[in-house]
Design a protein around this motif. Sequence first.
Motif, PDB file in Angstrom:
ATOM      1  N   HIS A 115      -8.200   2.207  -2.729  1.00 12.82           N
ATOM      2  CA  HIS A 115      -6.834   1.979  -3.187  1.00 12.82           C
ATOM      3  C   HIS A 115      -6.827   1.182  -4.488  1.00 12.82           C
ATOM      4  O   HIS A 115      -7.731   0.391  -4.751  1.00 12.82           O
ATOM      5  N   ARG A 116      -5.793   1.394  -5.291  1.00  8.70           N
ATOM      6  CA  ARG A 116      -5.621   0.662  -6.549  1.00  8.70           C
ATOM      7  C   ARG A 116      -5.039  -0.729  -6.279  1.00  8.70           C
ATOM      8  O   ARG A 116      -4.438  -0.979  -5.232  1.00  8.70           O
ATOM      9  N   ASP A 172      -2.438  -2.220  -7.543  1.00  2.08           N
ATOM     10  CA  ASP A 172      -0.992  -2.237  -7.317  1.00  2.08           C
ATOM     11  C   ASP A 172      -0.619  -1.749  -5.924  1.00  2.08           C
ATOM     12  O   ASP A 172       0.321  -2.261  -5.305  1.00  2.08           O
ATOM     13  N   GLU A 173      -1.366  -0.782  -5.400  1.00  2.00           N
ATOM     14  CA  GLU A 173      -1.101  -0.278  -4.051  1.00  2.00           C
ATOM     15  C   GLU A 173      -1.380  -1.342  -3.001  1.00  2.00           C
ATOM     16  O   GLU A 173      -0.587  -1.532  -2.066  1.00  2.00           O
ATOM     17  N   GLU A 230       1.284  -4.147  -3.193  1.00  2.00           N
ATOM     18  CA  GLU A 230       2.558  -3.736  -2.589  1.00  2.00           C
ATOM     19  C   GLU A 230       2.465  -3.706  -1.068  1.00  2.00           C
ATOM     20  O   GLU A 230       3.327  -4.208  -0.367  1.00  2.00           O
ATOM     21  N   ARG A 231       1.374  -3.144  -0.566  1.00  2.61           N
ATOM     22  CA  ARG A 231       1.215  -3.026   0.885  1.00  2.61           C
ATOM     23  C   ARG A 231       1.128  -4.390   1.563  1.00  2.61           C
ATOM     24  O   ARG A 231       1.663  -4.606   2.645  1.00  2.61           O
TER      25      ARG A 231
END
Length: 73
Positions: free
Chosen positions: A23-24, A26-27, A30-31
Amino acid sequence: MDEIDALPTDQRTVLVAMVIAGHRTDEVAERLNIAQGTVLSRLARARARLRTACALGKHSDAISLLPEETGLH
């Protein structure tokens, strides 16, 4: 991988999400509802702990999770 299991939960979560799951930043931020800078600092601390464990001679597959510039590959 015992060294990964021994990481604090917050560091392990970020390491697994980014390095293993791909995952990046930013992902993950956010999560987990945290800042991107927090994601990166947790990742850096997790890698530093793994680097130390490898330097102390603990044999593990964890070395593959370290960036190449560590020279431990």
